[in-house]
Design an enzyme around this catalytic site. Sequence first.
Site, PDB file in Angstrom:
ATOM      1  N   HIS A  27       0.853  -1.192   0.000  1.00  0.00           N
ATOM      2  CA  HIS A  27       0.000   0.000   0.000  1.00  0.00           C
ATOM      3  C   HIS A  27       0.887   1.239   0.000  1.00  0.00           C
ATOM      4  O   HIS A  27       1.968   1.249   0.590  1.00  0.00           O
ATOM      5  CB  HIS A  27      -0.881  -0.010   1.258  1.00  0.00           C
ATOM      6  CG  HIS A  27      -1.981   0.987   1.233  1.00  0.00           C
ATOM      7  ND1 HIS A  27      -1.805   2.295   1.611  1.00  0.00           N
ATOM      8  CD2 HIS A  27      -3.280   0.876   0.858  1.00  0.00           C
ATOM      9  CE1 HIS A  27      -2.952   2.943   1.487  1.00  0.00           C
ATOM     10  NE2 HIS A  27      -3.864   2.096   1.026  1.00  0.00           N
TER      11      HIS A  27
ATOM     12  N   CYS B 293      -3.130   3.107  -4.561  1.00  0.00           N
ATOM     13  CA  CYS B 293      -4.148   3.838  -3.810  1.00  0.00           C
ATOM     14  C   CYS B 293      -4.182   5.283  -4.291  1.00  0.00           C
ATOM     15  O   CYS B 293      -3.239   6.045  -4.060  1.00  0.00           O
ATOM     16  CB  CYS B 293      -3.848   3.752  -2.309  1.00  0.00           C
ATOM     17  SG  CYS B 293      -4.988   4.724  -1.326  1.00  0.00           S
TER      18      CYS B 293
ATOM     19  N   HIS C 135      -7.141   0.903  -4.945  1.00  0.00           N
ATOM     20  CA  HIS C 135      -7.971   1.621  -3.964  1.00  0.00           C
ATOM     21  C   HIS C 135      -8.396   2.924  -4.612  1.00  0.00           C
ATOM     22  O   HIS C 135      -7.561   3.758  -4.931  1.00  0.00           O
ATOM     23  CB  HIS C 135      -7.152   1.970  -2.709  1.00  0.00           C
ATOM     24  CG  HIS C 135      -6.971   0.828  -1.767  1.00  0.00           C
ATOM     25  ND1 HIS C 135      -6.362   0.982  -0.542  1.00  0.00           N
ATOM     26  CD2 HIS C 135      -7.318  -0.468  -1.859  1.00  0.00           C
ATOM     27  CE1 HIS C 135      -6.345  -0.183   0.079  1.00  0.00           C
ATOM     28  NE2 HIS C 135      -6.910  -1.083  -0.694  1.00  0.00           N
TER      29      HIS C 135
ATOM     30  N   ASP D 216     -12.530   3.203  -2.006  1.00  0.00           N
ATOM     31  CA  ASP D 216     -11.896   3.431  -0.707  1.00  0.00           C
ATOM     32  C   ASP D 216     -12.739   4.453   0.051  1.00  0.00           C
ATOM     33  O   ASP D 216     -13.818   4.828  -0.396  1.00  0.00           O
ATOM     34  CB  ASP D 216     -10.462   3.912  -0.961  1.00  0.00           C
ATOM     35  CG  ASP D 216      -9.533   3.617   0.195  1.00  0.00           C
ATOM     36  OD1 ASP D 216      -9.982   3.000   1.171  1.00  0.00           O
ATOM     37  OD2 ASP D 216      -8.360   4.001   0.131  1.00  0.00           O
ATOM     38  N   HIS D 217     -12.237   4.916   1.173  1.00  0.00           N
ATOM     39  CA  HIS D 217     -12.970   5.854   2.044  1.00  0.00           C
ATOM     40  C   HIS D 217     -14.125   6.584   1.367  1.00  0.00           C
ATOM     41  O   HIS D 217     -13.936   7.257   0.363  1.00  0.00           O
ATOM     42  CB  HIS D 217     -12.020   6.939   2.556  1.00  0.00           C
ATOM     43  CG  HIS D 217     -10.858   6.387   3.292  1.00  0.00           C
ATOM     44  ND1 HIS D 217      -9.867   7.186   3.806  1.00  0.00           N
ATOM     45  CD2 HIS D 217     -10.505   5.115   3.612  1.00  0.00           C
ATOM     46  CE1 HIS D 217      -8.970   6.425   4.401  1.00  0.00           C
ATOM     47  NE2 HIS D 217      -9.327   5.170   4.290  1.00  0.00           N
TER      48      HIS D 217
ATOM     49  N   TYR E 178     -15.639   4.157   6.217  1.00  0.00           N
ATOM     50  CA  TYR E 178     -16.048   2.805   5.829  1.00  0.00           C
ATOM     51  C   TYR E 178     -17.523   2.500   6.065  1.00  0.00           C
ATOM     52  O   TYR E 178     -17.886   1.396   6.428  1.00  0.00           O
ATOM     53  CB  TYR E 178     -15.151   1.776   6.518  1.00  0.00           C
ATOM     54  CG  TYR E 178     -13.748   1.756   5.936  1.00  0.00           C
ATOM     55  CD1 TYR E 178     -13.518   1.140   4.710  1.00  0.00           C
ATOM     56  CD2 TYR E 178     -12.678   2.363   6.582  1.00  0.00           C
ATOM     57  CE1 TYR E 178     -12.252   1.116   4.147  1.00  0.00           C
ATOM     58  CE2 TYR E 178     -11.408   2.348   6.030  1.00  0.00           C
ATOM     59  CZ  TYR E 178     -11.198   1.719   4.810  1.00  0.00           C
ATOM     60  OH  TYR E 178      -9.951   1.702   4.248  1.00  0.00           O
TER      61      TYR E 178
HETATM   62  C1  DNO Z   1      -6.995   2.932   5.502  1.00  0.00           C
HETATM   63  C2  DNO Z   1      -6.330   1.889   4.715  1.00  0.00           C
HETATM   64  C3  DNO Z   1      -5.020   1.432   5.323  1.00  0.00           C
HETATM   65  C4  DNO Z   1      -4.523   0.210   4.591  1.00  0.00           C
HETATM   66  C5  DNO Z   1      -3.195  -0.291   5.069  1.00  0.00           C
HETATM   67  C6  DNO Z   1      -2.716  -1.436   4.222  1.00  0.00           C
HETATM   68  O1  DNO Z   1      -8.116   3.200   5.313  1.00  0.00           O
HETATM   69  O2  DNO Z   1      -6.176   2.278   3.405  1.00  0.00           O
HETATM   70  O3  DNO Z   1      -5.184   1.146   6.668  1.00  0.00           O
HETATM   71  O4  DNO Z   1      -5.447  -0.826   4.784  1.00  0.00           O
HETATM   72  O5  DNO Z   1      -2.254   0.704   5.048  1.00  0.00           O
HETATM   73  O6  DNO Z   1      -1.816  -2.208   4.943  1.00  0.00           O
END
Ligand code: DNO
Length: 358
Positions: free
Chosen positions: A207, A245, A272, A317-318, A331
Amino acid sequence: MKMTLRWFGSKYDTVTLEQIRQIPGCVGVITTLYDTKPGEVWSVEAIKAMKAEVEAAGLEVSGIESVNIHDDIKIGLETRDAYIANYIETLEHLGKEGIDLVCYNFMPIFDWTRSDLSKVRADGSTVLSYDQDIIDKIDPSKMFDEMEHSSGGFILPGWEPERLTRVKELFEMYSEVDEEKLFQNLVYFLKAIMPTCEQYDIKMAIHMDDPAWKVFGLPRIINNKENIQRLLDAVPIKNNGLTLCTGSLGSNPLNDIPDMIRSFKGRIHFGHMRNLIHLGPRKFDEAAHLSSDGSLDMFEIMKAFYEIAMTGPIRPDHGRMIWGEKSMPGYGLYDRALGATYLNGLWEAIEKSSKSIL
Ligand code: DNO
């Protein structure tokens, strides 16, 4: 491309597998074993149980996020070999169960960092946000309290309470670890696990550092094109790959994400998808996934994924917190479901229009 959603397990998540299954086009979840600590071996039984629960709901386990790395490996202590041996055993157990994607990060002490987890926007929704001026005023040993305070009582991924008591000690342990040392420790780890990853075809997907710069003086090495390319070249095996990401890379406006996606073709195993709004140097708010709501062009990003023939999972993602939902910041179900639908729409349009040109 395979659309997925992150799921925190029935014990911690407010979102159910049944709800996830009803998101159009969503085929699987990205999950982990939530009651394990970094450095522990994951048992075959626990992996099987997790898989069975997900599959009973009509979904697949599309990947693990994360199998976390013990700090001794990141620091490069003598004890690292024992933790690496445990990691390899976990990978073998996952591989035997047919799980072939592992997301992890190599950020020292803190995972992703934000200064506010519920900043109110004009429309009443709340988002995660980052302001370097606020972070600079926080004593790092209080950072866990800060995150916990604004998380609404939810345990945040990467901010599990067992690390809280060790923060001061960890800062001391990392005092000799600069960017170069951290990089070499990452390469050491990857070289040790690659034979197992190749044997089971497990794709390791690091990541990006989030945000893409040093926080609290701790080294950050997975944050721009040059550094990421260096890692891919240092262990030039397909199984040493990336979780691309967009929100993490996008925190630095100098990162050209579509260009990075095209350059890292063949090595991006997981995506992501997140949008954000740049507010100034080292200051940003997260946003809805829609391009016009933030600073990132999600159409161009999806187009680049299409061009590299991305077959791995991506996940929204978020998301924002909307419609009164109470859930772990970033989330909730609603905004991530909207995000998945939007991203699926972009993909369908890109796919159909490129076929009609051919
Ligand atoms: C947060 C996530 C991170 C991710 C880690 C991967 O929302 O994107 O916590 O899961 O960094 O190891």
